[in-house]
Design a protein around this motif. Structure first.
Motif, mmCIF file in Angstrom:
data_model
loop_
_atom_site.group_PDB
_atom_site.id
_atom_site.type_symbol
_atom_site.label_atom_id
_atom_site.label_comp_id
_atom_site.label_asym_id
_atom_site.label_seq_id
_atom_site.Cartn_x
_atom_site.Cartn_y
_atom_site.Cartn_z
ATOM 1 N N VAL A 72 1.716 16.707 4.657
ATOM 2 C CA VAL A 72 0.743 16.558 4.897
ATOM 3 C C VAL A 72 0.546 15.545 3.762
ATOM 4 N N LEU A 73 0.966 15.929 2.421
ATOM 5 C CA LEU A 73 0.774 15.604 0.715
ATOM 6 C C LEU A 73 1.314 14.913 0.893
ATOM 7 N N SER A 74 2.499 14.155 1.061
ATOM 8 C CA SER A 74 3.449 13.213 1.338
ATOM 9 C C SER A 74 2.711 11.990 2.373
ATOM 10 N N ILE A 75 2.179 11.910 3.077
ATOM 11 C CA ILE A 75 1.711 11.255 4.256
ATOM 12 C C ILE A 75 -0.056 10.514 3.349
ATOM 13 N N ILE A 76 -0.344 11.795 2.507
ATOM 14 C CA ILE A 76 -1.719 10.829 2.590
ATOM 15 C C ILE A 76 -1.268 10.399 0.937
ATOM 16 N N ALA A 77 -0.589 11.217 -0.048
ATOM 17 C CA ALA A 77 -0.182 10.374 -1.224
ATOM 18 C C ALA A 77 0.600 8.437 -0.754
ATOM 19 N N ALA A 78 0.817 8.500 0.715
ATOM 20 C CA ALA A 78 1.724 7.798 1.176
ATOM 21 C C ALA A 78 1.182 6.178 1.389
ATOM 22 N N ILE A 79 -0.252 6.923 1.985
ATOM 23 C CA ILE A 79 -1.224 6.104 2.363
ATOM 24 C C ILE A 79 -2.201 4.531 0.257
ATOM 25 N N LEU A 80 -2.631 6.502 0.187
ATOM 26 C CA LEU A 80 -3.141 5.523 -1.084
ATOM 27 C C LEU A 80 -1.839 4.982 -1.984
ATOM 28 N N PHE A 81 -0.562 4.823 -1.546
ATOM 29 C CA PHE A 81 0.153 4.444 -3.062
ATOM 30 C C PHE A 81 0.098 3.317 -1.852
ATOM 31 N N PHE A 82 -0.244 3.148 -0.841
ATOM 32 C CA PHE A 82 0.071 1.355 0.140
ATOM 33 C C PHE A 82 -1.522 0.560 -0.511
ATOM 34 N N SER A 83 -2.263 0.749 -0.626
ATOM 35 C CA SER A 83 -3.737 0.836 -0.732
ATOM 36 C C SER A 83 -3.834 0.417 -2.497
ATOM 37 N N ILE A 84 -3.416 1.333 -3.422
ATOM 38 C CA ILE A 84 -3.031 0.943 -4.572
ATOM 39 C C ILE A 84 -2.360 -0.420 -5.056
ATOM 40 N N ALA A 85 -1.119 -0.331 -4.633
ATOM 41 C CA ALA A 85 0.297 -0.772 -4.236
ATOM 42 C C ALA A 85 -0.449 -2.514 -3.883
ATOM 43 N N LYS A 86 -1.137 -2.743 -3.129
ATOM 44 C CA LYS A 86 -1.783 -4.002 -1.855
ATOM 45 C C LYS A 86 -2.205 -4.462 -3.329
ATOM 46 N N ARG A 87 -3.418 -3.528 -3.872
ATOM 47 C CA ARG A 87 -4.456 -4.414 -5.285
ATOM 48 C C ARG A 87 -3.544 -4.738 -6.197
ATOM 49 N N THR A 88 -2.109 -3.605 -6.667
ATOM 50 C CA THR A 88 -1.962 -4.846 -7.578
ATOM 51 C C THR A 88 -1.186 -6.055 -7.266
ATOM 52 N N GLN A 89 -0.480 -5.906 -6.468
ATOM 53 C CA GLN A 89 0.120 -7.143 -6.005
ATOM 54 C C GLN A 89 -0.108 -8.131 -6.625
ATOM 55 N N THR A 90 -1.632 -8.051 -5.432
ATOM 56 C CA THR A 90 -2.633 -9.224 -5.364
ATOM 57 C C THR A 90 -3.987 -9.563 -7.059
ATOM 58 N N MET A 91 -3.470 -8.143 -7.739
ATOM 59 C CA MET A 91 -3.701 -8.711 -8.854
ATOM 60 C C MET A 91 -2.580 -9.400 -9.917
ATOM 61 N N GLU A 92 -1.871 -9.362 -9.596
ATOM 62 C CA GLU A 92 -0.695 -9.747 -9.921
ATOM 63 C C GLU A 92 -0.100 -11.147 -9.427
ATOM 64 N N ARG A 93 -0.567 -11.804 -8.218
ATOM 65 C CA ARG A 93 -0.214 -12.844 -7.877
ATOM 66 C C ARG A 93 -1.540 -13.468 -8.640
ATOM 67 N N LYS A 94 -2.671 -12.822 -9.258
ATOM 68 C CA LYS A 94 -3.231 -13.909 -9.731
ATOM 69 C C LYS A 94 -3.391 -14.377 -11.266
ATOM 70 N N MET A 95 -3.500 -12.937 -11.097
ATOM 71 C CA MET A 95 -2.238 -13.703 -12.418
ATOM 72 C C MET A 95 -1.263 -14.792 -12.951
ATOM 73 N N THR A 96 -0.628 -14.343 -12.040
ATOM 74 C CA THR A 96 0.842 -15.790 -11.613
ATOM 75 C C THR A 96 0.271 -17.300 -12.002
ATOM 76 N N GLU A 97 -1.028 -16.917 -11.079
ATOM 77 C CA GLU A 97 -0.973 -18.201 -10.684
ATOM 78 C C GLU A 97 -2.426 -18.827 -11.985
ATOM 79 N N GLY A 98 -2.779 -18.189 -12.779
ATOM 80 C CA GLY A 98 -3.446 -18.506 -13.320
ATOM 81 C C GLY A 98 -2.769 -19.228 -14.975
ATOM 82 N N THR A 99 -1.086 -18.507 -15.122
ATOM 83 C CA THR A 99 -0.329 -18.568 -16.289
ATOM 84 C C THR A 99 -0.185 -20.052 -15.694
ATOM 85 N N ARG A 100 0.460 -19.891 -14.890
ATOM 86 C CA ARG A 100 0.491 -21.065 -13.896
ATOM 87 C C ARG A 100 -0.477 -22.798 -14.066
ATOM 88 N N ASN A 101 -1.298 -22.442 -13.583
ATOM 89 C CA ASN A 101 -2.519 -23.139 -14.681
ATOM 90 C C ASN A 101 -3.165 -23.558 -15.231
#
Length: 200
Positions: A161-190
């Motif tokens: 049960v804890l593993s499933i909850i951890a996976a759900i929370l991890f997916f949410s944070i991973a999605k946010r960090t990937q969005t943040m990385e994408r914005k940083m990459t685009e900002g550096t390129r610009n």
């Protein structure tokens, strides 16, 4: 570790004197094999060290708990037990299989924790990882002190049960960090393109 204690307290295992050694060897083998696999696949599959690794960790942790649930008496972690398991008794092969699966799941979860700490707090990676280890150690200490009064099934049901909850929370944070990385990459390129145009 609660499971090695449960194996030692199960009277049906009295003739399996090398059971804890086999289990420990299997856990280490699972950790090493999965560590090599994560390193290999991370170079070939983008972001393999994030969601895919977390999913593998949650699945293998659940399988690990199911096998323990079916093969171990409920009161085995608390006292020497003569009780019969739900489905089958322990053997060297079963102990090795359970230990190997445990090593795989543990390696995956520890790996993704290191990855997400590095991505979520890029300027404070050591501090983030240290804090996560403190909470892990604290939780382990609490569980060790509670183990003499905690039935095995609390672990075998609670961990998945804890593993499933951890996976759900991890997916949410991973999605946010990937969005943040994408914005940083685009900002550096610009910024690079603007600087290039100004130099012209």
């Amino acid at each position: 570790m609660v499971f090695p204690t449960a194996m030692s307290f199960t009277t049906h295992n009295s003739h399996l004197i090398y059971l804890p050694a086999v289990y420990s060897c299997a856990v280490g083998s699972g950790e090493v094999v999965m560590g090599i696999l994560i390193s290999f696949l991370s170079k070939r599959i983008k972001n393999f060290g994030q969601k895919p690794t977390m999913t593998i960790g949650a699945v293998f942790t659940s399988i690990y708990c199911v096998l323990i649930h079916l093969s171990t008496a409920m009161d085995a972690p608390m006292r020497p037990s003569h009780a019969e398991p739900i489905l089958f008794h322990h053997s060297y092969l079963l102990a090795f299989t359970i230990g190997f699966i445990c090593g795989i799941g543990d390696c995956c979860i520890n790996s993704v924790r290191s990855v997400i700490c590095a991505l979520a707090w890029p300027k404070r990676r050591p501090q983030a990882f240290s804090v996560s280890k403190v909470f892990q150690a604290l939780a382990s200490c609490i569980l060790f002190f509670l183990s003499p009064i905690t039935p095995l099934y609390v672990y075998t049901i609670g961990l998945p049960v804890l593993s499933i909850i951890a996976a759900i929370l991890f997916f949410s944070i991973a999605k946010r960090t990937q969005t943040m990385e994408r914005k940083m990459t685009e900002g550096t390129r610009n910024a690079f393109e603007i600087g290039k145009k100004l130099n012209l």
